[in-house]
Design a protein around this motif. Structure first.
Motif, mmCIF file in Angstrom:
data_model
loop_
_atom_site.group_PDB
_atom_site.id
_atom_site.type_symbol
_atom_site.label_atom_id
_atom_site.label_comp_id
_atom_site.label_asym_id
_atom_site.label_seq_id
_atom_site.Cartn_x
_atom_site.Cartn_y
_atom_site.Cartn_z
ATOM 1 N N UNK A 55 68.756 -12.738 -16.896
ATOM 2 C CA UNK A 55 68.524 -14.226 -16.934
ATOM 3 C C UNK A 55 68.392 -14.715 -15.420
ATOM 4 N N UNK A 56 69.282 -14.373 -14.742
ATOM 5 C CA UNK A 56 69.051 -14.841 -12.938
ATOM 6 C C UNK A 56 68.075 -14.143 -12.570
ATOM 7 N N UNK A 57 67.821 -12.877 -12.672
ATOM 8 C CA UNK A 57 66.820 -12.018 -12.047
ATOM 9 C C UNK A 57 65.395 -12.813 -12.158
ATOM 10 N N UNK A 58 65.239 -12.940 -13.619
ATOM 11 C CA UNK A 58 63.997 -13.631 -14.147
ATOM 12 C C UNK A 58 63.885 -15.019 -13.486
ATOM 13 N N UNK A 59 64.874 -15.858 -13.390
ATOM 14 C CA UNK A 59 64.876 -17.258 -12.694
ATOM 15 C C UNK A 59 64.637 -16.934 -11.090
ATOM 16 N N UNK A 60 65.098 -15.870 -10.441
ATOM 17 C CA UNK A 60 64.805 -15.895 -9.199
ATOM 18 C C UNK A 60 63.446 -15.493 -8.772
ATOM 19 N N UNK A 61 62.588 -14.929 -9.799
ATOM 20 C CA UNK A 61 61.143 -14.760 -9.733
ATOM 21 C C UNK A 61 60.551 -15.951 -9.539
ATOM 22 N N UNK A 62 60.996 -16.952 -9.905
ATOM 23 C CA UNK A 62 60.458 -18.563 -9.892
ATOM 24 C C UNK A 62 60.922 -19.295 -8.795
ATOM 25 N N UNK A 63 62.083 -19.250 -8.808
ATOM 26 C CA UNK A 63 63.055 -19.914 -7.714
ATOM 27 C C UNK A 63 62.960 -21.521 -7.778
ATOM 28 N N UNK A 64 63.581 -22.117 -6.818
ATOM 29 C CA UNK A 64 63.506 -23.713 -7.228
ATOM 30 C C UNK A 64 62.395 -24.175 -6.657
ATOM 31 N N UNK A 65 62.198 -25.478 -7.409
ATOM 32 C CA UNK A 65 60.846 -25.934 -7.206
ATOM 33 C C UNK A 65 60.127 -26.006 -5.786
ATOM 34 N N UNK A 66 60.860 -26.281 -4.610
ATOM 35 C CA UNK A 66 60.035 -26.046 -3.518
ATOM 36 C C UNK A 66 59.877 -24.748 -2.787
ATOM 37 N N UNK A 67 60.341 -23.437 -3.478
ATOM 38 C CA UNK A 67 60.175 -22.262 -3.035
ATOM 39 C C UNK A 67 58.997 -21.604 -3.388
#
Length: 91
Positions: A55-67
């Protein structure tokens, strides 16, 4: 417990990525750390149960809004010595 060492490249410094990842990791019960690197990338050690880690690895592919994540280099790693997720000083 599984662990991964990540090197995240793109627009990942100066956009709140470390604080965002800190919250994501703690929400999912992930141990490890995150830090900026001198070459402009972000490095993170993530360790936890497989579902939470994915779940965290998937989230890292998007990153926060400004990334803007351009690529992630991922390798297997040893879990950290202690529990919890922290921000480390830049390397």
């Amino acid at each position: 417990m599984k662990a991964r060492l990540l090197r995240i490249a793109g627009r990942v410094q100066g956009v709140g990525f470390r604080d965002w990842l800190l919250r994501e990791a703690r929400t999912h019960g992930i141990s490890g750390w995150v830090r900026n690197r001198a070459d402009g990338t972000l490095e993170a050690l993530l360790a936890g149960e497989e579902d939470a880690l994915n779940a965290v690895l998937t989230a890292c592919r998007r990153g926060p809004p400004l990334a803007r994540v351009e690529r992630i280099e991922e390798s297997f790693a040893e879990p950290p010595a202690g529990p919890g997720f922290i921000r480390r000083p830049s390397a």
